[in-house]
Design an enzyme around this catalytic site. Structure first.
Site: not given
Length: 392
Positions: A101, A108, A174, A176, A208, A212, A215, A219, A228, A232, A333
């Site tokens: 990914d 973004h 997300e 995608e 995706d 959060r 993450q 991350y 993640k 998916t 977002e």
């Protein structure tokens, strides 16, 4: 409608207790390819054997289908092998070999940087020089409509205090596209930007799923992992690249100019428009044409160290987003990390996804006749976390 404008998406379907096999969607029906074309490669529960034949075989199959549609319409032999789509079950179209990914939208990446690293540079120093990505988990790629259970994980509720293990409170998606590799490559070799269409068969819509809070804790320094890997979701139909010829556009400008291994002789992207819905309410309309790194550059970068491609490899483009809320491609977002919840027409408010929420993404692209073709949809419903997961 001109048959040449048909997207002719490939997928895997079954009827009742029959064995899954390859079909093509034509309007509201599915054409049984093994029966229509008489080729046993389509009598498989996966597209992989067909994809492994390479681009000449892909083009030949499409030409045969277009010829049958042009000369016979939905009559005669063709009619006998069409099944109403409401009567079929759709399956994961490919055996996913590897899943990668990317993080390739300037909008973004900039939005995420401002949200997660306030007061710092929105982009890391490498972002404009290479398509940033991570290696995901192939075994948890699921097909459209598969419920997704809220994951457990380790995270902190704020900067102070110790981490704890609990169900994610900031579940997100997300928007995608995913690109499906058909023809592999040899270990130790590289695939150039200009060889994209010799290796990639087509595209799918991709959700995706992203926790959060997990993450944010995990991350740094290596990037997403458990936030993640739990799921998916991809659409059941793979749209061949040949169907997107009319959707090709000049890609977004890149500054600085990419290094030579990420430069092609005739670069292009795709004019694909997407719609994100939450519980039947339209909340965003991202556009793919503005993506900073193209699918061809992403493929070239994946192999730039000599890593090989395999039939069934899937790679996500990264979140497709914009500079304003009308085209944001994630709820992080849309709600600015939950700080500014969005109001839905039914009176509900959302920061992040709640249990039983249903997310749907659909897309369209230009057709050769000047209209637009539908690229299908992908959806998923959030299931509650299991009770006491991993707590003995």
């Amino acid at each position: 409608m001109n048959p040449a404008s048909f997207p002719l998406p490939f997928g895997v379907f079954s009827v009742g207790a029959d064995r899954p096999r390859v079909g093509v969607a034509i309007g509201d029906r599915v054409l049984d390819l093994a029966a229509t074309l008489g080729d046993p490669v389509f009598d498989h529960p996966s597209l992989n054997p067909f994809l492994a034949r390479g681009p000449a075989a892909w083009s030949a199959a499409r030409a045969a289908l277009l010829g049958a549609l042009d000369t016979g319409g939905h009559t005669g032999d063709l009619e006998r092998h069409l099944v109403p789509i409401d009567d079929v079950r759709l399956h994961l179209p490919i055996e996913v070999a590897d899943f990668v990914d990317f993080f390739s939208s300037l909008e973004h990446a900039s939005n995420a940087g401002r949200i997660l690293r306030p007061g710092q540079a929105a982009l890391k120093p490498n972002w404009r020089h290479l398509p940033v990505g991570y290696h995901g988990r192939a075994g948890t790629v699921v097909v459209d409509g598969t419920p997704v259970r809220r994951p457990w994980g380790q995270y902190k509720d704020g900067p102070a205090g110790p981490p704890h293990y609990a169900p994610s409170a900031k579940l997100d998606i997300e928007v995608e596209l995913g690109f499906v590799v058909g023809a592999g490559s040899e270990p130790g070799t590289t695939v150039t930007v200009d060889e994209f269409e010799q290796h990639v068969f087509g595209t799918v819509l991709l959700l995706d799923w992203s926790a959060r809070d997990i993450q944010a804790w995990e991350y740094e320094p290596l990037g997403p992992f458990l936030s993640k890997s739990f799921a998916t979701t991809i659409s059941p139909w793979v749209i061949p690249l040949e169907s997107l010829a009319a959707a090709k556009v000049v890609p977004a400008p890149q500054d600085p100019a990419p290094l030579s291994h990420l430069t092609g002789t005739a670069p292009f992207s795709y004019d694909i428009r997407l719609e994100l819905r939450l519980n039947d309410h339209l909340v965003s309309t991202p556009g793919f044409a503005s993506m900073y790194w193209t699918p061809a550059q992403q493929l070239a970068h994946m192999t730039s160290n000599g890593a090989c491609l395999r039939t069934g490899d899937l790679y996500g483009t990264g979140t497709i987003s914009s500079w304003d809320a009308s085209g944001y491609g994630s709820f992080m977002e849309l709600t600015w990390n939950g700080e500014v919840p969005i109001d839905l027409p039914d009176g509900d408010r959302r920061g992040f996804l709640q249990d039983d929420d249903v997310v749907v993404v659909s897309a369209t692209a230009p057709a050769p006749d000047g209209g637009r073709i539908a690229l299908g949809r992908v959806s998923g419903r959030v299931l509650p976390a299991t009770s006491g997961a991993g707590l003995g």
